[in-house]
Design a protein around this motif. Sequence first.
Motif, PDB file in Angstrom:
ATOM      1  N   ILE A  22       0.418  -1.307  -0.174  1.00 26.61           N
ATOM      2  CA  ILE A  22       0.278  -0.346  -0.606  1.00 26.61           C
ATOM      3  C   ILE A  22       0.883   0.810   0.287  1.00 26.61           C
ATOM      4  O   ILE A  22       0.673   2.821  -0.462  1.00 26.61           O
ATOM      5  N   ALA A  23       1.922   1.501   0.948  1.00 21.38           N
ATOM      6  CA  ALA A  23       2.724   2.159   0.842  1.00 21.38           C
ATOM      7  C   ALA A  23       3.280   2.755  -0.715  1.00 21.38           C
ATOM      8  O   ALA A  23       3.032   3.945  -1.499  1.00 21.38           O
ATOM      9  N   THR A  24       4.206   2.277  -1.197  1.00 17.96           N
ATOM     10  CA  THR A  24       4.877   1.449  -2.119  1.00 17.96           C
ATOM     11  C   THR A  24       3.699   2.385  -3.090  1.00 17.96           C
ATOM     12  O   THR A  24       3.629   3.165  -4.380  1.00 17.96           O
ATOM     13  N   ARG A  25       2.490   1.761  -3.418  1.00 14.64           N
ATOM     14  CA  ARG A  25       1.531   2.358  -4.264  1.00 14.64           C
ATOM     15  C   ARG A  25       0.812   4.147  -3.881  1.00 14.64           C
ATOM     16  O   ARG A  25       0.722   4.576  -4.639  1.00 14.64           O
ATOM     17  N   LEU A  26       0.601   4.012  -2.659  1.00 20.47           N
ATOM     18  CA  LEU A  26       0.350   5.244  -2.654  1.00 20.47           C
ATOM     19  C   LEU A  26       1.552   6.130  -3.293  1.00 20.47           C
ATOM     20  O   LEU A  26       1.438   7.416  -3.508  1.00 20.47           O
ATOM     21  N   ASP A  29       1.069   6.979  -7.122  1.00 17.02           N
ATOM     22  CA  ASP A  29       0.037   8.399  -6.848  1.00 17.02           C
ATOM     23  C   ASP A  29       0.512   9.472  -6.550  1.00 17.02           C
ATOM     24  O   ASP A  29      -0.795  10.474  -6.536  1.00 17.02           O
ATOM     25  N   GLY A  30       1.451   9.559  -5.839  1.00 19.30           N
ATOM     26  CA  GLY A  30       2.149  10.732  -5.838  1.00 19.30           C
ATOM     27  C   GLY A  30       1.504  11.226  -3.992  1.00 19.30           C
ATOM     28  O   GLY A  30       2.240  12.243  -4.118  1.00 19.30           O
ATOM     29  N   PHE A  31       1.505  11.036  -2.889  1.00 21.46           N
ATOM     30  CA  PHE A  31       1.354  10.844  -1.969  1.00 21.46           C
ATOM     31  C   PHE A  31       2.384  11.162  -1.089  1.00 21.46           C
ATOM     32  O   PHE A  31       3.570   9.861  -1.943  1.00 21.46           O
ATOM     33  N   ALA A  32       3.066  11.990  -0.622  1.00 18.56           N
ATOM     34  CA  ALA A  32       4.323  11.720   0.378  1.00 18.56           C
ATOM     35  C   ALA A  32       3.850  10.767   1.047  1.00 18.56           C
ATOM     36  O   ALA A  32       3.269  10.837   2.310  1.00 18.56           O
ATOM     37  N   VAL A  33       4.343   9.486   1.516  1.00 20.59           N
ATOM     38  CA  VAL A  33       3.903   8.496   2.740  1.00 20.59           C
ATOM     39  C   VAL A  33       4.547   8.227   3.883  1.00 20.59           C
ATOM     40  O   VAL A  33       6.701   7.766   3.680  1.00 20.59           O
ATOM     41  N   GLU A 223      -0.954  -6.296  -3.515  1.00 18.54           N
ATOM     42  CA  GLU A 223      -1.196  -4.939  -4.809  1.00 18.54           C
ATOM     43  C   GLU A 223      -2.504  -5.477  -4.605  1.00 18.54           C
ATOM     44  O   GLU A 223      -3.378  -4.377  -5.245  1.00 18.54           O
ATOM     45  N   ASP A 224      -3.242  -6.855  -4.821  1.00 23.05           N
ATOM     46  CA  ASP A 224      -4.539  -6.448  -5.001  1.00 23.05           C
ATOM     47  C   ASP A 224      -5.724  -6.063  -3.818  1.00 23.05           C
ATOM     48  O   ASP A 224      -6.387  -4.761  -4.326  1.00 23.05           O
ATOM     49  N   ILE A 225      -4.934  -5.563  -2.961  1.00 26.02           N
ATOM     50  CA  ILE A 225      -5.151  -4.705  -2.247  1.00 26.02           C
ATOM     51  C   ILE A 225      -4.713  -3.771  -1.842  1.00 26.02           C
ATOM     52  O   ILE A 225      -5.708  -2.045  -1.306  1.00 26.02           O
TER      53      ILE A 225
END
Length: 253
Positions: A22-26, A29-33, A223-225
Amino acid sequence: MTESPSRVAIVTGAGRGIGAAIATRLAADGFAVGLLDLDEAGAKAGAEAIVASGGKAIGASADVSDAESAEAAVATVAEQLGAPTVLINNAGITRDNMLFKMSDNDWDSVMGVHLRGAFLMSRAAQKHMTEQGWGRIVNLSSVSALGNRGQANYSTAKAGLQGFTKTLAIELGKFGVTANAIAPGFIATDMTAATAERMGISFDDMKKAAAQEIPVRRVGQPEDIANVTSFLVSDEASFVSGQVIYVAGGPRA
Ligand code: NAP
């Protein structure tokens, strides 16, 4: 549709498994995580990988079941990345046992991480979201919320998270904050690998057997989640709140 003013996300339990995906995906998506985990090394390694691929992230240790630690972690992310407007309550543990063998500690530790942890993190993060007039909370529930042998503690916590999610949706909606839950089915991570080991079967055999019971005939991947999380935290999902989305390769609800 109001656009997110501060694109900063916190993911708990981000040191590995679903949280790491989830962290990698966000980040993509352009979020600072802000990656938080009991395991500081895992959280920092995840953050370094995101930064190496051009994203913005920090990794820090946090115990979500401890009020001081949860509040300090949210404050650290706010200081270093900006006001967190996305919170993914993903940290989790299992302490499986049949009811007659389940210890007080098995019960309390599972409630502590899943329920108390989601409560403490959400309470600490909501002020940033309401100040910004925009926010997204995603809680990791499970198909186990529907009942699962050997998981009286875990299934109770995961069902509790669904009630928590719906109440946050009702309380925070007027501030532009949505709250939703994702209830994964079988996802291949260290958590399910540990279950296979406890049951004395190989993880590959367990995955093959599980896939036979799943309508799409495969087990899930982290990755599905992450894909569903990406939608739920987007601007486009602003009218979706208080929902539980089963991501299990079939209905299960
Ligand atoms: P995982 O591989 O075991 O990862 C869980 C992460 O949470 C670990 O990095 C762990 O840290 C961290 N954590 C545990 N207690 C914590 C605490 N008190 N404070 C901060 N971090 C803590 O699990 P996963 O499979 O990715 O599961 C992620 C979430 O999805 C959990 O909520 C789980 O219940 C839920 N879920 C998973 C499945 C599945 O099939 N895998 C299905 C349904 C729901 P350490 O490394 O230090 O232990």
